[in-house]
Design an enzyme around this catalytic site. Structure first.
Site, short mmCIF file in Angstrom:
data_model
loop_
_atom_site.label_atom_id
_atom_site.label_comp_id
_atom_site.label_asym_id
_atom_site.label_seq_id
_atom_site.Cartn_x
_atom_site.Cartn_y
_atom_site.Cartn_z
N LYS A 182 0.86 -1.19 0.00
CA LYS A 182 0.00 0.00 0.00
C LYS A 182 0.89 1.23 0.00
CE LYS A 182 -2.65 2.86 3.20
NZ LYS A 182 -3.26 2.98 4.55
N TRP A 193 -9.30 0.31 -0.01
CA TRP A 193 -10.48 0.83 0.69
C TRP A 193 -10.16 1.86 1.76
CZ3 TRP A 193 -9.68 -4.57 0.33
CH2 TRP A 193 -10.32 -5.18 -0.75
N HIS A 194 -9.05 2.58 1.57
CA HIS A 194 -8.65 3.61 2.52
C HIS A 194 -8.83 5.00 1.93
CE1 HIS A 194 -5.81 0.48 4.66
NE2 HIS A 194 -7.11 0.21 4.79
N TYR A 195 -9.81 5.17 1.06
CA TYR A 195 -10.00 6.48 0.43
C TYR A 195 -10.45 7.51 1.46
CZ TYR A 195 -14.76 4.48 0.01
OH TYR A 195 -15.97 3.88 0.25
#
Length: 555
Positions: A393, A489-491
């Site tokens: 990431k 999914w860390h927007y």
């Protein structure tokens, strides 16, 4: 703690029927304050109205309810009684469910990357891989947060949702592999964000049961809290105050039957509407309520309340790239438990694994039956009994995009573009992170599980076009980064501090309106943000109470 007599307010309210989830039966009987919005009165009044019962909204509501009446409005249902949410082995399948009322709502960004948005009490904590880790100390200082209060808020959250996992063979091997390739020191088990390799926390307990932000409602005063499910807020109500700013006084929301309800703030000094609908929901709601770029609002015939071109800007999603490896060796089912945090580049290395019971739908390409040498084991669906993935990431990230209105009304999801890898710094981080993943895959620590059982070079070349010589080829790895980019999914962003809200999360140009959630972040905190978002809900709840209770005119 005192409740200031608000139980009498609730005793005089209209009777609300306890909700029965349309699919999963009655809710957790421990909570007496959960209701279906269809049974709510058409007009109500509360000291605080919180839009979004997610990762930040639940701890915020629980905290504020200790002294004031709180209405928490959640557009989704309850996580309780749904084994797809509560059981760890269902993590991937839970995330990919998509229907009108499912906890996960899929969308595809304008970048062409499939993504998901939570639609359930507890928010993303009901869908994610469970990793629990703090923001770094420099992050906390840069945010201007009180370090002592941050510490206390994290502990408050951890007391209900977090524990440390017991590592199985795959996670242990990856941990040792990260150390072997130089991601040091070994920081053992810790929630702290530290350079090196560590075992982080998890919201999955040792029995594989998920603990979500909804569990933090255990801290609430049940006499002061009402939670309405399947309540979709479509407008924040404002009027012009004496100083010319927009003053929030309530919200409009619709239930499952399409009936519109209005919730108003009490007339007591300090009452507020707080938006905690996440990076997709919060800027979207502000814009439909007239707070955003005037040109865009005018194009949708929305009356401009506050012209702020920064609403919806600064949308960031940390890009993720993964190497999935089919295995013949027996390994455990695991979500994210181990992480490598390098000092020399901006990417984090994590891993997950599945065993045969979770691989029913895995179809291994026949092209993988490609021996490296005469003794290599052929790969096909019958011999592949396990599957593991290493992922990287990109921290930050630097690349950013925007969220825009889309469709004819509020029910139309917004459009969003994140512009993955548009900034060269992010791409450099991905190249370094991918090279580290490859080094770990070829490490001595993983050899008994990987290189001793499959033809790893063939797998990497056929699945990912990564040749053995490509480990030293920046261009080949950069191509891999761009071709295989996915979300983790860390927007975040869209209501960034200093641009849309001030340091106390008040919406600029307004009164009695705040945004408290991940939409206010410039960068994603730590390696995984959920712990910090929950912490922020508690932290700001305490700060708001301190401020309001110290006001001498409060009654």
């Amino acid at each position: 703690m005192a409740s200031f007599g608000w139980s009498s307010f609730f005793s005089n309210s209209f009777f609300l029927l306890p909700i029965c989830s349309p699919k999963f039966g009655f809710l957790d009987p421990h909570y007496s304050f959960l209701y279906n919005a269809t049974s709510a009165p058409l007009m109500t009044e509360y000291d605080y109205i919180i839009v979004g019962g997610g990762t930040a909204g639940c701890p915020l509501a629980a905290t504020l309810s200790q002294y004031y009446s709180v209405l928490l409005l959640e557009r989704g249902g309850s996580p309780y009684g749904d084994p797809m949410i509560t059981n760890q082995v269902n993590f991937a399948a839970d995330l990919l469910r998509d229907g009108p009322l499912t906890p996960s709502q899929s969308f595809t960004s304008e970048d062409g990357v499939l993504n998901q948005r939570a639609r359930v009490l507890g928010g993303g904590t009901c869908l994610n891989a469970g990793f629990f880790t703090h923001a770094s100390r420099p992050y906390v200082r840069a945010a201007g947060w009180d370090e002592g209060l941050v510490h206390d808020a994290y502990r408050w959250v951890e007391g209900v949702v977090a524990s440390f996992p017991q590592l199985g063979p795959w996670q242990t091997a990856v941990r040792n592999g990260l150390l072997e390739v130089g991601i040091t020191p070994d920081n053992g088990r810790t929630f702290e964000h530290l350079y090196g390799t560590k075992v982080g926390g998890s919201i999955f307990d040792h029995n594989g049961h998920r603990h979500t932000a909804a569990n933090l409602l255990e801290y609430a005063d049940p006499n002061n809290l009402t939670v309405l499910l399947f309540a979709t807020v479509h407008r924040i109500l404002t009027h012009t105050s004496s100083n010319g700013s927009a003053h929030a006084f309530g919200v409009l929301y619709k239930d499952l039957n399409g009936v519109e309800h209005q919730a108003n703030l009490t007339q007591r000094t300090g009452s507020e509407v707080i938006v905690s609908a996440g990076a997709m929901g919060s800027p979207h709601l502000l814009m439909w309520s007239g707070i955003g770029p005037a040109a865009q609002l005018n194009a949708f015939n929305i009356s401009v309340v506050v012209d702020n071109p920064n609403v919806g800007q600064g949308m960031r999603d940390n890009p993720m790239n993964a190497l999935g490896i089919p295995l013949t060796q027996s390994i455990e089912y695991s979500a994210i438990e181990v992480v490598g945090i390098p000092q020399t580049f901006g990417a984090f290395i994590e891993t997950a694994s599945m065993n045969a019971a979770n691989l029913v739908s895995l179809q291994v390409p026949t092209a993988l039956i490609s021996p490296c040498n005469a003794s290599a084991i052929s790969l096909n669906f019958d011999t592949v009994t396990n599957f593991a993935a290493l992922l990287q990431k990109v921290a930050g990230p630097v690349s950013s995009g925007e969220l825009k209105l889309n469709g004819s009304d509020f029910t139309s999801p917004p459009s969003v573009r994140f512009n993955y890898y548009s900034d060269p710094e992010d791409l450099r981080s991905c190249v370094a992170g991918t090279r580290t993943m490859l080094d770990v895959l070829y490490s001595r620590a993983l050899a008994p599980l990987v290189t001793d059982s499959i033809c790893l070079p063939a797998v990497l070349e056929i699945l990912y076009s990564l040749t053995p010589s490509g480990r030293d080829d920046d261009a080949e790895i950069a191509s891999f980064c761009k071709r295989t980019v996915r979300t983790i999914w860390h927007y975040h962003g869209g209501c960034v501090v200093g641009k849309v809200v001030d340091a106390d999360y008040r919406v600029l140009g307004t009164q009695a309106l705040r945004v408290i959630d991940g939409s206010t972040f410039v960068n994603s905190p730590g390696t995984n943000p959920q712990a910090t978002v929950m912490m922020l809900g508690r932290y700001m709840g305490v700060q708001i109470l301190k401020e309001r209770l110290s006001y001498k005119g409060e009654t």
